[in-house]
Write a protein that holds these residues in place. Sequence first.
Motif, PDB file in Angstrom:
ATOM      1  N   VAL A 112      76.722  24.835  40.098  1.00  0.00           N
ATOM      2  CA  VAL A 112      76.071  23.629  39.741  1.00  0.00           C
ATOM      3  C   VAL A 112      74.860  24.771  38.878  1.00  0.00           C
ATOM      4  CG1 VAL A 112      74.853  21.966  39.988  1.00  0.00           C
ATOM      5  CG2 VAL A 112      76.880  21.902  40.907  1.00  0.00           C
ATOM      6  N   PHE A 166      74.924  18.548  42.664  1.00  0.00           N
ATOM      7  CA  PHE A 166      73.374  18.995  42.292  1.00  0.00           C
ATOM      8  C   PHE A 166      72.185  17.906  43.454  1.00  0.00           C
ATOM      9  CE2 PHE A 166      70.579  15.902  40.753  1.00  0.00           C
ATOM     10  CZ  PHE A 166      69.282  16.754  39.723  1.00  0.00           C
ATOM     11  N   LEU A 189      70.810  25.188  44.742  1.00  0.00           N
ATOM     12  CA  LEU A 189      72.151  24.177  44.466  1.00  0.00           C
ATOM     13  C   LEU A 189      73.150  25.416  44.394  1.00  0.00           C
ATOM     14  CD1 LEU A 189      71.173  23.351  41.049  1.00  0.00           C
ATOM     15  CD2 LEU A 189      71.900  21.414  42.569  1.00  0.00           C
ATOM     16  N   GLN A 232      78.181  16.188  34.176  1.00  0.00           N
ATOM     17  CA  GLN A 232      78.700  16.618  35.005  1.00  0.00           C
ATOM     18  C   GLN A 232      80.147  15.834  35.687  1.00  0.00           C
ATOM     19  OE1 GLN A 232      77.995  19.356  37.177  1.00  0.00           O
ATOM     20  NE2 GLN A 232      76.297  19.515  35.210  1.00  0.00           N
ATOM     21  N   MET A 281      73.129  24.590  35.290  1.00  0.00           N
ATOM     22  CA  MET A 281      72.006  23.965  35.045  1.00  0.00           C
ATOM     23  C   MET A 281      71.223  25.345  34.869  1.00  0.00           C
ATOM     24  SD  MET A 281      68.969  22.351  36.975  1.00  0.00           S
ATOM     25  CE  MET A 281      69.602  21.271  37.477  1.00  0.00           C
TER      26      MET A 281
END
Length: 151
Positions: A130, A81, A126, A73, A134
Amino acid sequence: AGVVHPATGFQLCRCLASNVQVADQVLVELAADGATSFDPDAAAARILDRTWTPDAVRQRNFSVFGGDFLMKQDVDGLKGFFSGFFKLEQGMWAGFLAGWDGLPNNEFHESWWRRIVFGVTFLTKLPLSVGADMTASIIKFTLDEGLGLIQ
């Protein structure tokens, strides 16, 4: 290194919590030491099996995935996050950080179903970019490593 918590870096709590089963197995093996067919390699393997139970391996897979995800990230991804993480109900995030059976709030993480609920709930907290990253990372990890993450 497999007992170091991926978010906090602490390992003492995990070592103390996991050593009960290991210590019990060491006692069993030491009691069998006088047997004529004692096999030290087999005894060591049984002790190791008590350390890396299927549940412990699944937890490690989850931790490795999380660490890999965080490492890739950028600053905005990390902010997103952790912002999402701390938007979770306090018991959920505190139980995750505790990270071991018997510790406070672990009921949010004690079974496969509860971990899935945690993961889906987390994804909803989130930022979209993000969460999408993920989700893509979960799919890639599963294709590369197998079902260890979602077991």
